[in-house]
Scaffold this active site. Sequence first.
Site, short mmCIF file in Angstrom:
data_model
loop_
_atom_site.label_atom_id
_atom_site.label_comp_id
_atom_site.label_asym_id
_atom_site.label_seq_id
_atom_site.Cartn_x
_atom_site.Cartn_y
_atom_site.Cartn_z
N GLU A 1 0.88 -1.17 0.00
CA GLU A 1 0.00 0.00 0.00
C GLU A 1 0.92 1.22 0.00
O GLU A 1 1.84 1.30 0.81
CB GLU A 1 -0.88 -0.01 1.25
CG GLU A 1 -1.87 1.13 1.23
CD GLU A 1 -2.79 1.17 2.44
OE1 GLU A 1 -2.76 0.26 3.28
OE2 GLU A 1 -3.55 2.16 2.51
N ARG B 1 5.59 -12.92 9.30
CA ARG B 1 6.13 -11.57 9.15
C ARG B 1 7.52 -11.53 9.76
O ARG B 1 7.79 -12.26 10.71
CB ARG B 1 5.30 -10.57 9.96
CG ARG B 1 3.98 -10.20 9.41
CD ARG B 1 3.31 -9.23 10.37
NE ARG B 1 3.72 -7.86 10.10
CZ ARG B 1 3.14 -7.08 9.21
NH1 ARG B 1 2.14 -7.52 8.48
NH2 ARG B 1 3.55 -5.84 9.03
N LYS C 1 4.51 0.40 8.74
CA LYS C 1 4.54 1.72 8.10
C LYS C 1 3.81 2.76 8.93
O LYS C 1 4.25 3.90 9.04
CB LYS C 1 3.87 1.64 6.72
CG LYS C 1 4.74 1.01 5.67
CD LYS C 1 4.21 1.39 4.29
CE LYS C 1 3.76 0.19 3.49
NZ LYS C 1 2.36 -0.11 3.52
P1 ATP Z 1 2.49 -1.91 7.46
O1 ATP Z 1 1.68 -2.16 8.68
O2 ATP Z 1 3.94 -1.69 7.71
O3 ATP Z 1 1.90 -0.89 6.55
P2 ATP Z 1 1.54 -3.87 5.71
O4 ATP Z 1 1.60 -5.34 5.73
O5 ATP Z 1 0.21 -3.28 5.85
O6 ATP Z 1 2.55 -3.32 6.74
P3 ATP Z 1 1.76 -3.49 2.95
O7 ATP Z 1 2.31 -2.36 2.19
O8 ATP Z 1 0.31 -3.73 2.88
O9 ATP Z 1 2.23 -3.29 4.40
O10 ATP Z 1 2.55 -4.83 2.64
C1 ATP Z 1 2.96 -5.21 1.38
C2 ATP Z 1 3.41 -6.63 1.46
O11 ATP Z 1 4.53 -6.75 2.35
C3 ATP Z 1 2.33 -7.53 2.02
O12 ATP Z 1 2.29 -8.70 1.25
C4 ATP Z 1 2.75 -7.79 3.42
O13 ATP Z 1 2.28 -9.01 3.88
C5 ATP Z 1 4.27 -7.72 3.32
N1 ATP Z 1 4.85 -7.33 4.61
C6 ATP Z 1 4.59 -6.21 5.32
N2 ATP Z 1 5.26 -6.22 6.47
C7 ATP Z 1 5.98 -7.36 6.49
C8 ATP Z 1 6.89 -7.96 7.42
N3 ATP Z 1 7.18 -7.38 8.57
N4 ATP Z 1 7.45 -9.14 7.09
C9 ATP Z 1 7.17 -9.75 5.92
N5 ATP Z 1 6.32 -9.24 5.02
C10 ATP Z 1 5.73 -8.07 5.28
MG MG Z 2 -1.42 -3.42 4.43
#
Ligand code: ATP
Ligand code: MG
Length: 553
Positions: free
Chosen positions: A36, A261, A271
């Site tokens: 995102e 994760r 994020k």
């Molecule tokens: P955040 O809470 O940091 O925004 P998110 O998972 O919502 O994390 P996204 O941008 O939606 O962030 O994630 C993009 C991809 O990266 C998704 O497939 C998510 O599962 C993966 N991802 C995000 N954080 C991690 C992590 N800590 N370890 C492994 N994969 C991750």
């Molecule tokens: Mg997300």
Amino acid sequence: MSSSENIPAANFIRQIITNDLEQQKHTDVVTRFPPEPNGFLHIGHAKSICLNFGVAAENNGLCNLRFDDTNPEKESIEYMQAIEKDVAWLGFEWAELKHSSDYFEALYDFAVQLINKGLAYVDNLSAEQIREYRGTLTEAGKESPSRSLSIAENLDLFARMRAGEFADGAYVLRAKIDMASPNINLRDPALYRIRRVHHQRTGDAWCIYPMYDYTHCISDALEGITHSLCTLEFADHRALYDWILDNIEIDCHPQQIEFARLALEYTIVSKRKLNRLVTEGHVSGWDDPRMPTIAGLRRAGYTAASIRDFCERIGVTKKDAWIEMAVLENCIREDLNNNALRAMAVLEPLKVVIENYPSDGLEILEMSNHPQDESRGKRKVPFSQVIYIEQDDFADVPPPKYKRLIAGGEVRLRGAYVIKCNEVIKDDAGKVIELRCSYDADTLGKKPEGRKVKGVIHWVSAEHALDAEIRLYDRLFNVANPDAEDDFCDAINPDSLTIIKQAKLEASLAAAKPDVGFQFERVGYFCVDAMDSRSDKLVFNRTVTLRDTWFAK
Ligand code: ATP
Ligand code: MG
């Protein structure tokens, strides 16, 4: 040789994909990385990037970069640009650059299909009522009265939602699944909401936006994704992912597979939370070298290879586990030990005058750029009468076993001569401010006659030295799991940045570029700060210490 050059370790996802190919369930592998665009990518995303792009590449497949841009309030073009830059910098090439918003029209049509099948309805319950009706883990939910609307009524209401006839939040489109399902995600989840907000790509064309779960599976299917890899928190959403694809007319059904994760000690990988560190000014920006973002790590001097190596080393598992910061630091330390050019820098200078060396004397010494790799060549290092050494390489009152310079003692200057300290000059407060020394002209590259000199210290010629600011970084948080605190900001390490204003660097560092790491001998690994360094005011960041000293403090 670093382990990044090794064959990738087996993991359960690679295994599934190999089996699928062997059994001809798929002929090609297509994956996607779907961030995102609401912030910069962090080291957790690197794990997902290496996995998605990695398994595709290993199988001659493709991986798309898809911006999951269905939440316009929090998203921006700047974040998209930063994400593209970081994925490319990590060394990956996407097959196609996609946006969930590319599919807004298709998503709308699929929603109409669900309504036509009696599998979706427009609900006028308030958000609060929907929550109340949902039930709990132990109690079934309650059906909304709107569940009994006719298909015609739903089609009409949904068209009017799109046309902007209703206020934000007045209606939602919901899937009609099962209000008694043990999986709460299947209790008639929302598919669309009304929200009048400008979208960075579609402008004001839409006042309804699709929800994440609805958008994600359909976007995957439209792109022909074979394996949709996501993190464990989506395991309970898989049933909904499958339900949606089973109930619309689409001939692709990607397999969702969840993995753990990355959770890294002494930092935060979310994020939303990193955004708070930026907006509340706890750090200088998303690319602050203390941030666990790709941009922050790059600015601190991490190489893309070291981050890929880290992702390979931690592996991919089905169970959450904490990874120690030392694992990440060891990856860059190993990389820089192999690859960084050597140089001399004095962080806390102490002036040394070599009284028996000609005051206008100058020698240009040749020193190896890398002690284990002659192919890296040599550099020229000037030597003259006045030099700087590190304050703590001299001890007025030496502790036991001290091997460096003491009053009346000798030490070797790295790559140069043995010097002897004849006189210690102090200021009124008793602080040592200058040493008067003599050198043994017969010791250039040779051992002194008839005596042993154990210590070797680094130095720079005063006349030729460059002034520089040096930024020493430490962990951003004082506790291994900042998330466990009431407010993670309370656990910020107040000493995470130490600025040294007046370091003295060897002259060859004038030409240093931000993407080339240096080992300042005996001091640590450093790189030029890409944002703040100027030719008339050099700024270097410490990437990592020479050894893992954190727990020894
Ligand atoms: P955040 O809470 O940091 O925004 P998110 O998972 O919502 O994390 P996204 O941008 O939606 O962030 O994630 C993009 C991809 O990266 C998704 O497939 C998510 O599962 C993966 N991802 C995000 N954080 C991690 C992590 N800590 N370890 C492994 N994969 C991750
Ligand atoms: Mg997300």
